[in-house]
Design an enzyme around this catalytic site. Structure first.
Site, PDB file in Angstrom:
ATOM      1  N   LYS A  99      62.897   3.220  12.076  1.00 54.11           N
ATOM      2  CA  LYS A  99      63.356   4.615  12.142  1.00 54.11           C
ATOM      3  C   LYS A  99      62.304   5.483  12.828  1.00 54.11           C
ATOM      4  O   LYS A  99      62.611   6.245  13.738  1.00 54.11           O
ATOM      5  CB  LYS A  99      63.562   5.082  10.702  1.00 54.11           C
ATOM      6  CG  LYS A  99      64.399   6.292  10.534  1.00 54.11           C
ATOM      7  CD  LYS A  99      64.608   6.579   9.055  1.00 54.11           C
ATOM      8  CE  LYS A  99      65.500   5.565   8.366  1.00 54.11           C
ATOM      9  NZ  LYS A  99      65.820   5.936   6.992  1.00 54.11           N
ATOM     10  N   ASP A 104      60.419   8.493  17.655  1.00 56.92           N
ATOM     11  CA  ASP A 104      59.070   8.820  18.150  1.00 56.92           C
ATOM     12  C   ASP A 104      58.230   9.590  17.137  1.00 56.92           C
ATOM     13  O   ASP A 104      57.555  10.566  17.487  1.00 56.92           O
ATOM     14  CB  ASP A 104      59.154   9.631  19.456  1.00 56.92           C
ATOM     15  CG  ASP A 104      59.578   8.763  20.627  1.00 56.92           C
ATOM     16  OD1 ASP A 104      59.274   7.554  20.601  1.00 56.92           O
ATOM     17  OD2 ASP A 104      60.217   9.286  21.556  1.00 56.92           O
ATOM     18  N   LYS A 111      57.832   2.274   1.836  1.00 54.58           N
ATOM     19  CA  LYS A 111      58.813   2.764   0.861  1.00 54.58           C
ATOM     20  C   LYS A 111      58.265   2.539  -0.537  1.00 54.58           C
ATOM     21  O   LYS A 111      57.507   1.591  -0.760  1.00 54.58           O
ATOM     22  CB  LYS A 111      60.141   2.005   1.010  1.00 54.58           C
ATOM     23  CG  LYS A 111      61.323   2.746   0.435  1.00 54.58           C
ATOM     24  CD  LYS A 111      61.804   3.826   1.378  1.00 54.58           C
ATOM     25  CE  LYS A 111      62.960   4.604   0.857  1.00 54.58           C
ATOM     26  NZ  LYS A 111      63.479   5.543   1.865  1.00 54.58           N
TER      27      LYS A 111
END
Ligand code: NAD
Length: 476
Positions: A99, A104, A111
């Site tokens: 992601k 960018d 996580k």
């Protein structure tokens, strides 16, 4: 509820992410060793810690996974749910890496998860658990503004982030950037305007960009643009509520909203703000004005609509219900809501799936802005807003005196307004989501063998991460 979802999972969530990765890696030319390094999780920390709650001692299981440290800090939300397990946290950490690359944001992916039902504890207990979890992270150097920066996720919000920031600062006295150890904080604690709504707003910008393409919409039998599109949203939490609200403001028709207690349907469109207030007041979305109640919430996913937005949890559209899904577009606001088995069925039916690793990246994008704000110790717009307004005023006065005409009040308001923090955040978010969509779409269209948008998004991510590793000099 969450436990049931996890038990029903068709197989390993991390395995699914790895499969997506491998499917996409075939369209790149990087050596196997480099690809292996990217796809594996760099550090997995499982902890058990005791918390004294109302006179008894409870042992809590929690995780923090740092998937890729190719860029530091690593970043990713913290989830509170009984469905939390190592496989899930690893999968979500990996998705964060891809992601960040897609939009960018110069972070690696991570996580966290605490295996609790947050509804089963009061605020004081949740604070104790959160502070203890944070101290476990500090002990092992799994948190810090230059190391690992958590954020809210399912079951957590700005409240927990404030406790985390305070605990980190207490353990690191005098560390000037301490507040940048976590994002998604309340504004009073170093948060940024626009962060709470950012994931939902990003979903809106992303889908708006996707549906603006006439050719792509024609293939789906749809007209271009969001106006009038029928939309179903699952989950009225942070992401679902904001997504639904921005879609309604953008002219879409929210015909159904599904929550865990049931779903409501109104073909004329639901007023999202009113539904939200109704749920707050009554504790349920059911029995809302003229809307029809749907007892089995999952059935709402199978209703006729143009766009279906799962914004609750993973594994919601799986091999058991995929055949009955009628939406032409599935916008993955949640992480992993469509299983690979379901995806195959849906793609065969010609459904456009806008993938999670791109679509819900608005949260991490604005988290990045919050982190930048924390490191610069100044609110965006504070230095330039008034100056900008002064220049704009001078320009307006010059135009008016040269032309002899007066601009109307609305024109003046727009031109004179200097950009404040929220304006800049929303501008940066829109720029990021629009650019990233077009980069993914172009990759998809350029290589005819790439089958879908998700694979294209993974290709874009792998290329950026691999090139970063190569530039680091780790691989020849
Ligand atoms: P949240 O806890 O604020 O909201 C989730 C909502 O979904 C809750 O209202 C819950 O009651 C509802 N729900 C749970 N199970 C359901 C079911 N079976 N059917 C219908 N509704 C159900 O969580 P959130 O932060 O909005 O996160 C939602 C999803 O978005 C998660 O997958 C999360 O990983 C992802 N996400 C969140 C963010 C963020 O900034 N919060 C960013 C990126 C991705």
């Amino acid at each position: 509820m969450s436990k049931k979802i996890s038990e029903q999972r068709e197989h390993s969530f991390f395995g699914d992410v790895v499969n997506y990765f491998e499917r996409a890696a075939k369209y790149t030319k990087f050596p196997k060793g480099l690809l292996d390094q990217i796809k594996d999780c760099n550090s997995v920390y499982r902890m058990k810690f005791p918390v004294r709650l109302k006179g008894r001692i409870e042992v809590i299981t929690a995780y923090r996974v740092e998937h890729s440290q190719h860029k530091l800090p690593v970043k990713g939300g913290i989830r509170y749910s009984t469905a939390v397990n190592q496989d899930e946290v690893m999968a979500l950490a990996a998705l964060m890496t891809y992601k960040c690359a897609v939009v960018d944001v110069p972070f690696g992916g991570a996580k966290g998860g605490v295996c609790i039902n947050p509804r089963a504890y009061d605020e004081v207990e949740l604070e104790q658990i959160t502070r203890r979890y944070t101290s476990e992270l500090i002990k092992k150097n799994f948190i810090g503004p230059g190391v690992d920066v958590p954020a809210p996720d399912y079951g957590t919000s700005g409240r927990e982030m404030a406790w985390i920031a305070d605990t980190y600062a207490a353990f690191n006295p005098g560390q000037i950037d301490a507040i940048g150890c976590v994002t998604g904080k309340p504004i009073s604690q170093g948060g940024i305007r626009g962060r709470t709504a950012a994931t939902g707003k990003g979903v809106y910008f992303g889908v708006r960009e996707a549906v603006s393409n006439k050719d792509d919409m024609k293939k789906l039998g749809l007209t271009a643009g969001l106006r009038g599109k029928s939309v179903i949203v699952q989950g009225l939490g942070n992401v679902g509520y904001h997504t639904a609200k921005f879609f309604q403001e953008g002219g879409a028709n929210i015909i159904a909203i599904a929550e865990y207690e049931g779903a409501i349907y109104d073909k004329n469109g639901l007023d999202v703000e009113e539904v939200f207030k109704h749920r707050k007041k009554t504790g349920s979305i059911l029995n809302f004005k003229n809307a029809k109640n749907i007892k089995n919430s999952a059935k709402a996913l199978e209703m006729d609509c143009d766009i279906l937005i799962p914004a609750a949890l993973e594994n919601q559209i799986n091999s058991s219900n995929a055949k009955r899904i009628k939406a032409k577009i599935i916008a993955e606001a949640a992480n992993g809501p469509v299983t690979p088995e379901a995806e195959k069925i849906l793609l065969d039916k010609g459904v456009l799936i806008i993938p999670d690793l791109y679509l819900n990246a608005g949260g991490v994008t604005v988290s990045y802005f919050e982190w930048l704000k924390n490191l610069s110790h100044v609110r965006f717009g504070r230095m330039g807003k008034r100056y900008e307004e002064l220049i704009n005023k001078t320009i307006v006065e010059s135009i008016e005196s040269t032309t002899g005409k007066t601009l109307n009040t609305k024109q003046k308001r727009i031109i004179l307004h200097g950009a404040g923090e929220e304006d800049l955040v929303n501008s940066g978010l829109e720029e990021t989501m629009v650019n990233a969509y077009n980069e993914i779409r172009e990759t998809w269209k350029r290589n005819k063998r790439i089958p879908d948008l998700r694979t294209a998004a993974f290709v874009v991510a792998i290329e950026k991460i691999a090139n970063s590793y190569i530039a680091l000099g780790i691989f020849p």
